[in-house]
Design an enzyme around this catalytic site. Structure first.
Site, PDB file in Angstrom:
ATOM      1  N   SER A 171       0.833  -1.200   0.000  1.00  0.00           N
ATOM      2  CA  SER A 171       0.000   0.000   0.000  1.00  0.00           C
ATOM      3  C   SER A 171       0.864   1.244   0.000  1.00  0.00           C
ATOM      4  O   SER A 171       2.008   1.221   0.449  1.00  0.00           O
ATOM      5  CB  SER A 171      -0.862   0.007   1.256  1.00  0.00           C
ATOM      6  OG  SER A 171      -0.024   0.159   2.392  1.00  0.00           O
ATOM      7  N   LYS A 172       0.285   2.310  -0.498  1.00  0.00           N
ATOM      8  CA  LYS A 172       1.089   3.529  -0.615  1.00  0.00           C
ATOM      9  C   LYS A 172       1.404   4.143   0.734  1.00  0.00           C
ATOM     10  O   LYS A 172       2.307   4.959   0.841  1.00  0.00           O
ATOM     11  CB  LYS A 172       0.385   4.540  -1.528  1.00  0.00           C
ATOM     12  CG  LYS A 172      -0.868   5.145  -0.960  1.00  0.00           C
ATOM     13  CD  LYS A 172      -1.388   6.238  -1.899  1.00  0.00           C
ATOM     14  CE  LYS A 172      -2.689   6.818  -1.370  1.00  0.00           C
ATOM     15  NZ  LYS A 172      -3.335   7.732  -2.329  1.00  0.00           N
ATOM     16  N   ARG A 173       0.684   3.735   1.758  1.00  0.00           N
ATOM     17  CA  ARG A 173       0.996   4.251   3.092  1.00  0.00           C
ATOM     18  C   ARG A 173       2.380   3.765   3.553  1.00  0.00           C
ATOM     19  O   ARG A 173       3.029   4.403   4.341  1.00  0.00           O
ATOM     20  CB  ARG A 173      -0.039   3.795   4.117  1.00  0.00           C
ATOM     21  CG  ARG A 173      -1.460   4.030   3.714  1.00  0.00           C
ATOM     22  CD  ARG A 173      -2.220   4.937   4.681  1.00  0.00           C
ATOM     23  NE  ARG A 173      -3.465   5.399   4.066  1.00  0.00           N
ATOM     24  CZ  ARG A 173      -3.592   6.521   3.352  1.00  0.00           C
ATOM     25  NH1 ARG A 173      -2.546   7.322   3.178  1.00  0.00           N
ATOM     26  NH2 ARG A 173      -4.738   6.866   2.820  1.00  0.00           N
TER      27      ARG A 173
END
Length: 480
Positions: A253-255
């Site tokens: 995920s981009k987090r």
RNA sequence: GGCCCUUUAGUCUAUCGGUCAGGACACAAGACUCUCAAUCUUGGGAGACGGGUUCGAUUCCCGUAAGGGCCA
């Protein structure tokens, strides 16, 4: 079934092009090419709220960059178009109605409030929640009449009792109890299809023979099989690839990881490195070679050589591979590549006006814009902290985290939206605009003085901006 | 919470019942070198756990655990 292999990827245009899309795309591409088949790109943009044309264009760009050319798609056309779901809504509606007529689906007139009540009751009884089938028993004539009269409704699949067996090419037979599955909504009250309906209808109509997708879809495959059966169609073969992971093993995920293809392009990862690296995850070559070209992968790819543990996307190894490939080039080729990278970046020319007034020599350009060209400028965490006067480390971390959140929430990454986001955040968080700006400036450029901030952020792109802010946040986390 | 999937070193992987469990990244040490990088050499480090099946299990089966996903 047709004997030409037809594979597809079907991304939703709701953000930057994702490494996961490229990963699944690569496998589909390889399988199609190996079998002299076709590789198709379909855009699943039925979520009108979140889909943008900007993102669609970025997906085209990102996939082309990694070298996955599609044979049919929204921009190149093909015999089974349109390839954009938003242009196919009549088809879905027609098909949903067909199922209502055959009895495989039924209209449901329950209001959102009623559904909520049902859910409450189930929860209080500790039952599994899900639609209770109230409208299942409405006689077909009555149901059709009420639909015709314009009463608001959705269309639901009548899920039969029993078990459904999914034949997964990588796992064998997977049994899933139908009791696990709700009477799925196929068509929403606004007439738009849900993912499952659109996906199955399109895969069939587009002649898809092999569905190769991520493991997260394995549990919804029974729904899809039920739809194929309800329509009287032969289902395709299914293969569910393992999911790419963050370092902590959660779904990538981009987090927690840069996931945008455009980000990797921007930091100077070669496209051949990216596809080579992705081909190393979950698959191995027969002789264990690690450096190879796309055509070799196409030749050697085999479902038998896939391992199912979800692989961690390791940027370190990606960069090592990139170094290997850079060193393997002859100097002239590399010179050309460097030039292309520096000057062919779509927005590099717009860097010039920003740099111009800060230049006394041509060489100054490099210095003024270096933060843009480098993968990650050196940022001094203490200096960055100094931009926020009188704030504790904890307060600073919170503010930075909020900034990241707000910027991630920006729908369209342009001058006006970014500026609005930052200014309203400053107001909300009761920080001086200047302070917030200089924090972001230092995080992104490593310097207190830089070209205009908002323009810089727009040029850097959302993925790069986000990544740099996160990097500083990480640095701050290891501060006392 | 229910269901499904997965499980070899920090990470990516090889092994299709018999291997000193092999390779790569990362890490450490050394060599080379004005420095750094690259390169070369060397080193530490793995079959989640418990039961079976078998002459023999990392490999096959069952259970447990852990991780992940989906649905809510």
């Amino acid at each position: 079934m047709s004997d030409t292999v037809r594979c597809r990827i079907a991304p939703s245009p709701t953000g930057d092009p994702h490494v996961g899309t490229a990963y699944i795309g690569l496998v589909n591409f390889a399988w199609a090419r190996q079998n002299q088949g076709r590789f198709i790109l379909r855009i699943e943009d039925t979520d009108q709220e979140r889909s943008t044309r900007e993102s669609e264009a970025a997906i085209f760009e990102g996939l082309r960059w990694v070298g996955l050319e599609w044979d049919e798609g929204p921009d190149v056309g093909g015999p089974f178009g349109p390839y954009r779901q938003s242009e196919r809504t009549d088809i879905y509606r027609e098909h949903a109605l067909r199922l209502v007529r055959s009895g495989a689906a039924y209209p449901c007139f329950c209001s959102p409030e009623e559904l909520e009540r049902i859910r409450q009751r189930q929860r209080s009884l500790k039952r599994q929640t899900g639609y209770d089938g109230t409208c299942r028993s409405i006689p077909k004539d009555e149901a059709m009449a009420r639909m015709a009269a314009g009463e608001p409704h959705v269309i639901r699949l009548r899920v039969p009792e029993g078990v459904t067996i999914v034949h997964d090419r990588l796992r064998g037979a997977v049994e899933i109890d139908n009791g696990q599955i709700d009477d799925q909504v196929l068509l929403k009250s606004d007439g738009f299809p849900t993912y499952h309906l659109a996906n199955v209808v399109d895969d069939h109509l587009m002649g898809i023979t092999d569905v190769i997708r991520a493991e997260e879809w394995i549990n919804s495959t029974p729904k899809h099989l039920m739809l194929y059966r309800a329509f009287g169609w032969d289902p395709p073969r299914f293969a569910h690839m393992p999911l790419l992971r963050n370092k902590d093993k959660s779904k990538i995920s981009k987090r927690k990881n840069p996931v945008s293809l455009l980000y990797y392009r921007q930091i100077g990862v070669l496209p051949e490195t990216m596809r080579n690296y992705l081909a190393l995850l979950g698959h191995s070559m027969p002789d264990e070679r690690e450096v190879f070209e796309l055509d070799e992968f196409v030749r050697e790819f085999s479902f038998d050589r896939i391992s199912l543990g979800g692989p961690v996307f390791d940027v370190e190894k990606l960069l090592w591979l990139n170094g290997v490939r850079i060193r393997a080039m002859d100097a002239a080729t590399l010179a050309g590549r460097i030039q292309d990278h520096l000057y062919a970046l779509p927005r590099i020319a717009s860097l010039v006006p920003m740099a111009q007034e800060r230049m006394r020599t041509l060489g100054d350009f490099v210095d003024v814009t270096s933060f843009y060209l480098v993968a990650q400028p050196r940022v001094d965490p203490t200096e960055a902290l100094g931009t926020l006067k009188g704030k504790t480390v904890q307060e600073a971390r919170d503010l930075l985290a909020t900034t990241i959140e707000w910027l991630d929430g920006v729908r369209v990454w342009d001058q006006a939206s970014v500026e609005t986001a930052l200014r309203s955040l400053a107001e909300e968080a009761q920080v001086k605009t200047g302070e917030l700006f200089s924090l972001v400036r230092v995080a992104v450029s490593g310097r207190k003085a830089s070209p205009p901030l908002i323009e810089s952020l727009v040029l850097l792109g959302r993925a790069m901006t986000s990544q740099r802010l996160r990097h500083l946040l990480d640095q701050w986390k290891s501060l006392p």
